[in-house]
Design an enzyme around this catalytic site. Structure first.
Site, short mmCIF file in Angstrom:
data_model
loop_
_atom_site.label_atom_id
_atom_site.label_comp_id
_atom_site.label_asym_id
_atom_site.label_seq_id
_atom_site.Cartn_x
_atom_site.Cartn_y
_atom_site.Cartn_z
CG ASP A 34 11.48 -2.29 0.50
OD1 ASP A 34 10.38 -2.34 -0.26
OD2 ASP A 34 11.59 -1.14 1.19
CE LYS A 147 10.97 1.74 1.38
NZ LYS A 147 9.81 0.93 1.30
CD GLU A 188 8.63 5.42 0.70
OE1 GLU A 188 9.76 4.76 0.64
OE2 GLU A 188 7.63 5.05 0.80
CD GLU A 190 3.32 5.86 2.58
OE1 GLU A 190 4.46 5.24 2.76
OE2 GLU A 190 2.37 5.61 2.35
CE LYS A 230 8.30 3.52 -2.54
NZ LYS A 230 8.69 2.28 -2.69
CB SER A 301 8.92 2.49 -6.38
OG SER A 301 9.52 2.18 -5.22
CE1 TYR A 364 5.84 -1.63 1.86
CE2 TYR A 364 7.97 -2.18 1.89
CZ TYR A 364 6.93 -2.24 1.29
OH TYR A 364 6.72 -2.58 0.08
#
Ligand code: 13P
Length: 364
Positions: A34, A147, A188, A190, A230, A301, A364
């Site tokens: 993605d 996500k 997620e 992160e 995630k 993932s 991302y």
């Protein structure tokens, strides 16, 4: 006193729980394909491929056209908006190609990070406006999970309390909107590997961040059985001089998860976070071999750690396409074994799969 008004019907709950279970069935993980248009540019530039819509389509086709072996290892694929509406050379849309393999289609729905003013470079993630309508449309178009990536940083002054609380809350709002639309949210938060912190500090911060996330998910009446987490693996900072074994990383990671993630969550699907392909697989394997009790599926993932060698093999050349697909299948197989704690490796090799994939302040 808190009162409960039902957020979801039993049928809605069952649908969400079934989707989540399919994605993390034993030996299966997620292909994170993605990357936004800008991130794809950063992947294609080093191999001399121009970042056009057609080249992004040709590249994703290499991954999605893998044969039946793919469905043994991959339970879900995360798409970027553009890819949801692209076709393979033979005219079949990518969504159908993935669904026909029995793999669940997911979609990145966040709109990237924005600064939190008055903090030391911290961010929150935007994209809540219109999210319900977008989720409803994506569901119709074949997506069953989503996500949303939030980013936290470790430094002397971060993460701040406001960054932890704000990111936990926006993840909970996103999760709530997804579930109302029949979409399983991948949550997620992160924590970036940038910095020179040691393993203990990463573990401490991971515990604080995950505890805040699960408090917010509870406050927002999220049905945990219909979610996936995630997270980052717990590792030392990229610039740390201390080196830790996969077993130490596994112990720190599973300890942090056990202290914060309810057993109702069906699966934890780690991001690779700039580790090399081999490092990410070896650490995932060690996590699954860790002797502590683990009530969730612990799987992958991965974005970079499932694609770096594929890009390297392809180099934009038609004649390399099938070899590149084979490389993808091989990495997916290795990570499937790691998700079962059955990866027999011969130590870190020196090839492309051992190259660091670290990107400073990764977007991302
Ligand atoms: P990496 O595995 O490359 O860290 O990315 C996974 C991902 O989807 C980040 O949001």
């Amino acid at each position: 006193m808190t009162h409960q008004y039902p957020a979801l019907t039993p049928e809605q709950k069952k649908e969400l729980a079934d989707i989540a279970q399919r994605i993390v069935a034993p030996g299966k993980g997620i292909l994170a394909a993605d990357e936004s248009v800008g991130s794809m540019g950063k992947r294609l530039d080093p191999i001399g491929v121009e970042n056009t819509e057609e080249n992004r389509r040709r590249y994703r086709q290499i991954l999605f056209s893998a044969d039946k072996r793919m469905q043994q290892y991959i339970g879900g694929v995360i798409f970027f908006h553009e890819t949801m509406y692209q076709n393979s050379d033979c005219g079949t849309d990518f969504v159908q190609i993935i669904k026909r393999k029995g793999i669940v289609v997911g979609i990145k729905v966040d709109k990237g990070v924005v600064p939190l003013a008055g903090t030391d470079g911290e961010t929150t993630t935007q994209g809540l406006d219109g999210l319900a309508e977008r989720c409803a449309q994506y569901k119709k178009d074949g997506a069953d999970f989503a996500k949303w990536r939030c980013v936290l940083k470790i430094s002397e002054n971060t993460p701040s309390n406001v960054a932890i609380i704000e990111n936990a809350n926006v993840l909970a709002r996103y999760a709530s909107i997804c579930q109302q639309n029949g979409i399983v949210p991948i949550v997620e938060p992160e924590i970036l590997p940038d910095g020179d912190h040691d393993l203990k500090r990463c573990q401490y911060v991971t515990e604080k961040v995950l505890a805040a996330v699960y408090k917010a998910l509870s406050d927002h009446h999220i049905y945990l059985e219909g979610t996936l987490l995630k997270p980052n693996m717990v590792t030392a900072g990229h610039a740390s001089s201390a080196k830790y074994s996969p077993e130490e990383i596994a112990m720190a990671t599973v300890t942090a998860l056990r202290r914060t993630v309810p057993p109702a969550v069906p699966g934890v699907t780690f991001l690779s976070g700039g580790q090399s392909e081999e490092e990410a697989s070896i650490n995932l394997n060690a996590i699954n071999k860790c002797s502590l009790a683990k009530p969730w599926a612990l799987t992958f993932s991965f974005g970079r750690a499932l694609q770096a060698s594929v890009l390297d093999t392809w180099h934009g050349q038609k004649e390399n396409e099938s070899a590149a697909t084979e490389v993808f299948i091989k990495r997916a197989e290795i990570n499937s074994q790691a998700a079962l704690g059955q990866y027999e490796h011969s130590g870190l090799d020196s090839g492309a799969s051992a190259q660091s994939l670290f990107v400073e302040n990764h977007a991302y």
